[in-house]
Design a protein around this motif. Structure first.
Motif, short mmCIF file in Angstrom:
data_model
loop_
_atom_site.label_atom_id
_atom_site.label_comp_id
_atom_site.label_asym_id
_atom_site.label_seq_id
_atom_site.Cartn_x
_atom_site.Cartn_y
_atom_site.Cartn_z
N ASP A 89 0.78 -1.50 0.38
CA ASP A 89 -0.30 0.24 -0.09
C ASP A 89 0.81 1.19 0.10
N PRO A 90 0.74 2.37 -1.06
CA PRO A 90 1.91 3.36 -1.17
C PRO A 90 1.38 4.49 -0.04
N GLY A 91 0.41 4.00 0.32
CA GLY A 91 -0.11 5.22 1.40
C GLY A 91 0.25 5.09 2.70
N VAL B 243 -15.05 0.48 -11.84
CA VAL B 243 -14.58 1.15 -12.16
C VAL B 243 -15.20 2.22 -13.36
N GLN B 244 -15.43 3.22 -13.48
CA GLN B 244 -15.89 3.69 -14.21
C GLN B 244 -15.40 4.98 -14.77
N PHE B 245 -14.62 5.65 -13.72
CA PHE B 245 -14.47 6.93 -14.06
C PHE B 245 -13.04 7.70 -14.30
N ASP B 246 -11.70 6.35 -14.94
CA ASP B 246 -10.51 6.13 -14.81
C ASP B 246 -10.49 6.81 -16.80
N ASN B 247 -11.74 8.41 -17.03
CA ASN B 247 -11.54 8.55 -18.59
C ASN B 247 -11.79 10.15 -18.43
N GLU B 248 -12.21 10.73 -19.37
CA GLU B 248 -11.74 11.60 -19.98
C GLU B 248 -12.79 13.02 -19.06
N THR B 249 -14.10 12.25 -19.03
CA THR B 249 -15.08 12.61 -18.32
C THR B 249 -14.82 13.13 -16.44
N GLY B 250 -14.41 11.26 -16.39
CA GLY B 250 -14.03 12.18 -14.90
C GLY B 250 -12.79 12.86 -14.70
N VAL B 251 -11.46 12.87 -15.55
CA VAL B 251 -10.35 13.96 -15.14
C VAL B 251 -11.36 15.49 -15.35
N LYS B 252 -12.14 15.65 -16.61
CA LYS B 252 -12.67 16.53 -16.51
C LYS B 252 -13.84 17.48 -15.15
N THR B 431 -1.53 15.85 -11.24
CA THR B 431 -2.61 16.75 -12.19
C THR B 431 -3.85 15.46 -12.02
N ALA B 432 -4.68 16.35 -12.20
CA ALA B 432 -6.16 15.84 -12.13
C ALA B 432 -6.77 14.44 -12.74
N GLN B 433 -5.19 14.11 -13.47
CA GLN B 433 -5.67 13.15 -14.32
C GLN B 433 -4.36 11.72 -14.04
N GLU B 434 -3.44 12.28 -13.55
CA GLU B 434 -2.87 11.23 -12.14
C GLU B 434 -4.01 11.18 -11.43
N ALA B 435 -4.29 12.01 -10.65
CA ALA B 435 -5.33 11.53 -9.56
C ALA B 435 -6.51 10.91 -10.08
N ILE B 436 -7.04 10.81 -10.76
CA ILE B 436 -8.12 10.23 -11.14
C ILE B 436 -7.94 8.85 -11.40
N HIS B 437 -6.51 8.06 -12.17
CA HIS B 437 -6.26 7.33 -12.61
C HIS B 437 -5.60 6.90 -10.78
N GLN B 438 -4.92 6.67 -9.71
CA GLN B 438 -4.29 6.46 -8.68
C GLN B 438 -6.07 6.17 -8.36
N ALA B 440 -9.17 5.70 -8.94
CA ALA B 440 -9.39 4.33 -9.73
C ALA B 440 -8.03 3.32 -9.87
N THR B 441 -7.10 3.16 -9.40
CA THR B 441 -6.15 1.73 -9.70
C THR B 441 -6.94 1.22 -7.97
N ASP B 442 -6.61 2.82 -7.16
CA ASP B 442 -6.74 2.11 -5.69
C ASP B 442 -8.11 1.54 -5.47
N ILE B 443 -9.32 2.17 -6.39
CA ILE B 443 -10.78 1.60 -5.61
C ILE B 443 -10.82 -0.10 -6.59
N SER B 444 -9.98 0.09 -7.59
CA SER B 444 -10.56 -1.33 -8.38
C SER B 444 -9.47 -3.00 -7.03
N ALA B 445 -8.36 -2.53 -6.73
CA ALA B 445 -7.67 -2.82 -6.27
C ALA B 445 -8.87 -2.93 -4.49
N LEU B 446 -8.96 -2.13 -4.06
CA LEU B 446 -10.18 -2.63 -3.26
C LEU B 446 -10.87 -3.58 -2.77
N LEU B 447 -11.91 -2.96 -4.59
CA LEU B 447 -12.86 -3.84 -5.02
C LEU B 447 -12.71 -5.38 -4.97
#
Lengths: 319, 454
Positions: A89-91, B243-252, B431-438, B440-447
């Motif tokens: 966990d990077p956090g 997860v469905q928000f790791d895209n242009e709409t999510g970043v925007k 950046t918004a893109q990096e944050a959204i991607h991270q 999405a990755t973390d939520i996907s791993a959690l689920l």
């Protein structure tokens, strides 16, 4: 209870009491016997086991199981799965780093400031009694209140700190909003709260220093700096070491001030490990992972504390 | 001696028989305890586990009003800090006995609370205690859905709330900008925002800004860009919980919230709930994205605001490509399965959420209704009219865009991840893109770790 006993006294203690009524009285426990010691120790041991050991064992148990939210109890045994998750966990790793930065800066700052202030308070001057009393105030303020009040003081729009800086043309400064300054603010708040504790410990240590050593140094022609370096500091090493270890144990578990002042943010800039664990457990309800983190932090703390004790003993003997 | 024993045995059997008849018959029991609602001689005491933000208000004002109608039900409301409430509620519901008869949950908590098995289905399990005049269908479906999980109605909305846009008419007028409407888009909003950062006193210094809202690291902060995401037709998770928000709409959407900071007062990066509210009430910001329940204290109560009623406007959040935005934040209340006073507990909740109760609550506590008949009818006080209009529009937007936090037992863990990444983006650490991607990755791993297919 006597720690040192002669063979004859032991024999007397083990032998039949004079005028005893029978075997029951002869087998009865007396003060000073090992059995009696255990009888008196038992309540404390039971209390300690219940209050300290059980929560630790329970935390380890939860860390090795899949916590079942439907029963709010540890469920299936999952071995080291939670530990694997936590290590990846990077956090969590970032929060350990943040805690390290905080400790490396905050503890020396508090010790240096604390001892410096103690030296000043040790010199006779008018009003030092009032100042000494005022120094106690931060220690009795609840950490959450301290964090909240400082948050208000540092607010760029409403806070008095930025207002004062504005008078000399500085600011507004984003004390809590900027990642670097947020850590600075956290250290300032924590130091404001805990430096008085170091002052108290240091003052007691300074007042207990033997005056004859100073008289000898003076008659030998030692300067103030030489006296400080070769007399005062060596004599204070046990006090410095004790203050450092006590503060280390207090600082490593700090999370309340961070929660109230910065909420660990921005991002993870002030997300100390205990705050991260708290939020993982009580906000995210990830009790398995949170317990694994707590166990890891406990082990790390114990190892570092052990080495600090060794270092402290080494320094005491060296001087 | 033997005669006495026989006599005693006969008396015991007789008394047991009488007792058994009494309890099996069921006719006498309601009379003894008032049908579960208590009697003057034997009142019923129920306890409510609520949030400390409004527990005292309920105890001091709501409970006495309820007691006027049901004098034999004694209600105690205990407040718990928000951060501790979910864990405490779950502990309570999984305990061997019920300390609390009524348990409250914030909008995303119902799946977690229901999963404990400690709540009753209000529609079926307590049907026998439900008043004939209690119209379930009259409760707005978007609001009622907050208390539903897995086909069961575990809670009713007791404190309806929506994320809405408040605006200061005086500051809009001073900046010569048209007031926002439900049709105002985000593009228009940002054009206006530049003009709303202004010097209102003429001393050459900016003293009023465009926006105040959540920016700090808090689980409620992402609800702002989640609303933007939903009003652009996007979703956090799809029907299969992928997860469905790791895209242009999510970043925007996230970038929209980050951009707001440019038009916010100094220090706004740390804004949580109180700070933007205070800034708005002091006339320091022209708009505020905030929970509608603050309206009374912002526009009406002179003790808490510097603004006048006619200065404060309220509408839905600016529109995206799919329509205007709002976000559901409804406190629902359920009855504990282990409660020994379910009838009284449910009666309390029925009264609160009845047409009569909603009218009283709306007029006196400033809390919003969930019933369509209340929203569309005549408000108990005139100042509620524009508020009810905004809430009605908000409910429509919510229902259309499914504007709520994830409905699953891991909801809070998901929201924690979003809070962290939102804070990183807002503070410029990502950046918004990096944050959204991270995120999405973390939520996907959690689920995935919880057994959801990803």
């Amino acid at each position: 209870m006597s720690a040192v006993r002669t063979p004859s006294s032991r024999a007397r203690a083990a032998g039949p009491a004079r005028g005893s009524g029978g075997p029951l009285r002869r087998r009865g426990l007396r003060l000073g016997e090992p059995g009696t010691a255990w009888v008196f120790l038992t309540p404390a041991i039971v209390l300690l086991a219940g209050m300290l050991l059980y929560p630790i064992i329970y935390t380890v148990w939860v860390s090795l199981s899949d916590f079942d939210l439907s029963t709010f109890q540890p469920g299936d045994w999952v071995g080291l799965k939670n530990y694997e998750t936590v290590i990846n966990d990077p956090g969590f790793l970032e929060s350990l780093k943040v805690t390290g930065i905080y400790l490396v800066i905050a503890l020396p700052v508090q010790l240096v400031l604390g001892f410096a202030i103690a030296f000043l308070l040790n010199v006779e001057w008018r009003g030092r009694g009032v100042l000494r009393a005022l120094f106690l105030i931060p220690m009795v303020v609840a950490p959450v209140v301290a964090g909240g009040v400082w948050r208000m003081l540092l607010d760029p729009l409403w806070g008095v700190v930025n207002y004062a800086l504005g008078l000399v043309g500085v600011g507004p400064v984003e004390w809590i909003g900027d990642p670097t300054l947020a850590m600075v603010s956290l250290i300032v708040i924590d130091s404001w709260r805990w430096t008085p504790f170091v002052v108290l410990v240091a003052s007691a240590g300074i007042m207990a220093l033997p005056s004859d050593v100073y008289e000898a140094a003076k008659s030998d022609g030692a300067s103030r700096w030489q006296t400080l370096r070769h007399v005062t500091v060596p004599l204070l090493v046990p006090v410095i070491a004790a203050a450092f270890i006590v503060r280390w144990l207090g600082a490593v578990k700090m999370f309340d001030i961070a929660l109230a002042a910065t909420k660990g943010g921005p991002g993870q800039a002030t997300d100390v490990v205990n705050l991260y664990i708290y939020e993982k457990g009580f906000r995210g309800l990830e009790f398995g992972s949170a317990s694994s983190m707590a166990t890891i932090v406990l082990v790390i703390t114990m190892i570092i504390t052990y080495f600090l004790f060794r270092l402290s003993r080494y320094l005491e003997n060296r001087w | 001696m033997r005669r006495y024993l026989r006599l005693a045995a006969t008396a015991a059997v007789f008394s047991l028989t009488v007792t058994a008849c009494g309890s099996s018959g069921g006719d006498d029991a309601p009379a003894a305890d008032g049908g579960g609602l208590g009697t003057a001689q034997n009142p019923v005491a129920i306890r409510v586990l609520a949030n400390d933000a409004f527990a005292k208000q309920w105890q001091d004002q709501l409970v006495p009003e309820f007691t006027k109608k049901y004098p034999n039900i004694k209600v105690t409301v205990d407040g718990v800090p928000y951060n501790d409430q979910l864990a405490k509620s779950m502990l309570e519901l999984t305990g061997p006995t019920a300390t609390y008869d009524v348990v409250l949950g914030d909008d995303p908590w119902m799946p977690q609370l229901a999963k404990t098995g400690g709540l009753v289905d209000l529609k079926t399990d307590l049907a026998k205690f439900t008043d004939a005049s209690y119209e379930w269908d009259d409760i707005n479906s978007a609001a009622l859905a907050a208390g539903e999980w897995d086909g069961h109605q575990y809670g009713v909305p007791v404190r309806s709330n929506l994320l809405l846009m408040f605006y200061n008419r005086s500051l809009y007028k001073k900046a010569k900008v048209d007031e926002p409407t439900a049709e105002t888009t985000w593009e228009q909003y940002f054009t206006d925002a530049a003009k709303l950062v202004q010097d209102t006193t003429g001393d050459g210094k900016t003293d009023s800004w465009a926006v105040g809202t959540y920016f700090t690291k808090d689980p409620l902060t992402p609800t702002i860009w989640q609303t933007v995401l939903n009003s652009d037709g996007g979703k956090l998770l799809d029907e299969n919980l992928k997860v469905q928000f790791d895209n242009e709409t999510g970043v925007k959407a996230l970038q929209t919230q980050v951009d707001m900071l440019k038009y916010a007062p100094p220090g706004a990066a740390t804004y949580q709930f109180n700070e933007p509210l205070e800034a708005f009430r002091q006339g320091k910001v022209a708009t505020m994205f905030m929970w509608g329940s603050v309206y009374k204290g912002t526009a009406i109560d002179t003790a808490t605001t510097t603004l006048k009623e006619d200065e404060v406007g309220v509408t839905t959040l600016p529109a995206g490509s799919a329509g205007p935005g709002a976000h559901r934040g409804i406190w629902t209340a359920g009855v504990a399965k282990k409660s020994t006073h379910q009838a009284a507990a449910w009666t309390f909740l029925q009264w609160m959420t009845s047409k009569e109760g909603e009218q009283w609550v709306g007029a006196n506590l400033g809390t919003f209704p969930a019933r369509d008949s209340t929203l569309n009818g005549t408000p108990p006080t005139p100042w509620l009219k524009p508020v009810y209009d905004a809430i009605s529009a908000g409910y429509d937007a919510i229902a259309k865009g499914q504007m709520w936090r994830p409905r699953l037992p891991e909801s809070d863990a998901v929201q924690q991840i979003l809070a962290l990444q939102t804070s990183r983006a807002v503070s410029g650490q990502a950046t918004a893109q990096e944050a959204i991607h991270q995120a999405a990755t973390d939520i996907s791993a959690l689920l995935k770790s919880k057994g959801y297919p990803q």
